[in-house]
Design a protein around this motif. Structure first.
Motif: not given
Length: 553
Positions: A60-63, A67-72, A298-300, A302-307
């Motif tokens: 989802m974060l990619c969608e 472009k940068e995601i701290e995975v852990g 950023m692609h927001f 469809n905020m209800p679906e992200i929520c």
């Protein structure tokens, strides 16, 4: 008893004035966003996400555009290690996305981190150690030179292991608890790290300035950031990053002022989930740019679906008042707010302006997947005529006369107050039909015949029945069909009123060619009564509307 005397200022101002950021009034370009949902966000959950859930969250974060995601923190636990390995081995990392891994500046932890990274195409290795006065004094019990050496040794090991692996991983360093560190010392440590890495234009280093604990007002953080931005070595080859927390409730302001002060990048989470009061909310930051005409990258939409997905993945709930994404953030219950929004929406339809300026709505809710009818005009006992009229118009194509909207507004307020609940559009429509549409008791009309007179008047022969069952056929004249029927009813039963309002329009949303008529009558005491009726024949509709208004006297 609260004792404020036990607290004092814990932050440090730069040694020179750093107020260039004050001269700027807007951010005209989006910073680079880095999600730390899978690290800071996950470790803040009561029940951390399992492996499969983390993978779905990563997708989802990619969608949505990260472009940068701290995975852990791969060396922290087997779950964290396996998660990164699955991302790499199952080829789940898009080519344009860089994963970031966190490690303390400790040799065995760094080496374990590189084991987890094996085979990764694009990675940032993020090393940190705490530099604050409080931690040096109380936790590590080491002086400045020892703490700086920890950072330098960690930076050197990152470089050596990357070269051994034959990779071109990028490096990030955080002086943890930066906000509690003397700015001159934080600069000294960061520059020592940069001297090890010697960043270049095609392989920039990241210096990240975390407000690990938010200790000051936002303008102080901005000055600290500006001081670092102006004095870092290799500045043209350094991405200056922010990592604000929200202990004072100012995380968003910290980030915005920090970007004005020179930062290029922001680390945060969706909806601000994170330790204690949370990390900075990237949705709020990105949408703040959007509402001022800057592309947030950023692609927001469809905020209800992200929520929905976020709540499913984390078990957390999005606050209904959370900016832009909460269920109630566009909702207007106040009558005056509803009236202004409704008029603003009509103005947009008439003028078709280039820019959005609707009162009380900083952005168009439909841009992020919300709707006007369900999310904006909401009806309860505080609502007014404008909101009720807007709901009826947008949902049911009913354009009530101004004064009739007022009467319908009071009816809706009374019902909401009685039920102690918000009214849904279908309930408002049902109330309108019950109170104002085609009421045939006690008075009803069973037949009307018209005749055109030589002088242009209309003669009406009206067959009517009152509540006592008294049928009467009465003839009267008027300057139109409705006026003639009205005069006949007055003559037959002695009614006293004046026809004051008549309005009609086609129902474009109707499945048949129906029209609706609205009639208002003014009683001797000056008050009004209202009626409406729907029929394919507009004359029939207007007569039924008049009958309803009389029955509502």
């Amino acid at each position: 008893m609260m004792n404020y005397r036990k607290y004092q200022k814990q932050y440090y101002m730069p040694p020179v004035e750093c107020n260039d950021w004050v001269k700027k009034d807007a951010i005209d370009k989006a910073p680079l966003w880095c999600s730390v949902d899978l690290r800071d966000g996950n470790q803040a959950l009561v029940i951390p996400m399992d492996l499969d859930t983390k993978i779905e969250f990563f997708k989802m974060l990619c969608e949505v555009g990260f472009k940068e995601i701290e995975v852990g923190f791969p060396a922290a636990s087997e779950t964290e290690f396996v998660f990164l390995r699955r991302l790499i081995e199952e080829n789940l990392i898009p080519d344009d996305v860089t994963v970031q891994v966190l490690t303390q500046a400790r040799e065995h932890i760094i080496k374990r981190t590189f084991e987890a990274l094996k085979g990764c195409k694009n990675a940032i290795v993020h090393v940190y150690n705490s530099t604050s006065f409080a931690q040096r004094q109380q936790v590590f019990k080491k002086d400045k030179e020892h703490i700086k050496q920890i950072a330098v040794d960690g930076a050197r090991l990152l470089k050596e292991l990357t070269e051994e692996a034959g990779e071109k991983y990028r490096f990030e360093y955080s002086p943890e608890s930066f906000t509690g560190t003397e700015p001159e010392y934080a600069l000294e440590v960061c520059n020592a790290v940069l001297d090890v890495w010697k960043p270049t234009a095609d392989r920039k280093a990241i210096i990240n300035l975390p407000s690990t604990v938010e200790l000051s007002m936002p303008h102080v953080y901005a000055q600290q950031v500006e001081y670092m931005s102006k004095n870092l070595k290799y500045r043209e080859n350094v991405m200056l990053s922010l990592h604000p927390h929200n202990d004072r409730g100012s995380g968003v302001a910290d980030a915005e002022l920090g970007v004005l002060a020179g930062a290029d990048r922001v680390e945060g989470t969706l909806f601000g989930n994170g330790e204690r009061t949370g990390n900075v909310d990237i949705i709020t930051l990105a949408m703040n740019l959007y509402m001022q005409g800057t592309d947030p990258k950023m692609h927001f939409d469809n905020m209800p679906e992200i929520c929905r997905k976020y709540e499913e993945f984390t078990g957390m709930e999005v606050n209904p008042r959370s900016p832009y994404c909460g269920k109630l953030v566009f909702a207007a219950f106040s009558g005056s707010h509803q009236d202004a929004i409704a008029k603003g929406m009509h103005w947009r339809e008439e003028k078709d302006p280039d820019h959005w300026t609707v009162p009380y709505l900083p952005i168009d809710p439909t841009d992020i997947g919300r709707s006007y009818d369900k999310d904006v005009i909401r009806i309860n006992s505080q609502s007014g005529k404008g909101g009720v009229g807007y709901v009826l118009e947008t949902n049911y194509d009913l354009i009530l006369p101004k004064k009739m909207r007022e009467a319908m507004g009071y009816a809706a307020k009374d019902l909401s107050d009685h039920l102690h609940k918000e009214l849904q559009p279908d309930e408002i429509f049902s109330l309108f039909k019950e109170k104002f549409e085609n009421i045939q008791e006690p008075l009803s009309v069973h037949g009307v015949h018209f005749r055109q007179l030589d002088d242009g008047q209309i003669e009406a022969s009206v067959n009517a029945k009152n509540g006592s069952g008294d049928y009467r056929v009465t003839v009267a004249e008027g300057n139109g069909r409705l006026d003639a029927v009205s005069n006949a009813l007055k003559k037959a039963y002695g009614f006293e009123y004046q026809l004051s309002t008549y309005q009609e329009h086609a129902l474009s949303k109707s499945s048949s060619s129906n029209a609706i008529a609205y009639v208002g009558i003014t009683k001797p005491d000056g008050t009004q009564a209202w009626g409406a009726a729907v029929d394919p024949d507009i004359i029939r509709a207007s007569i039924d509307a008049l009958i309803t208004a009389i029955n509502n006297r």
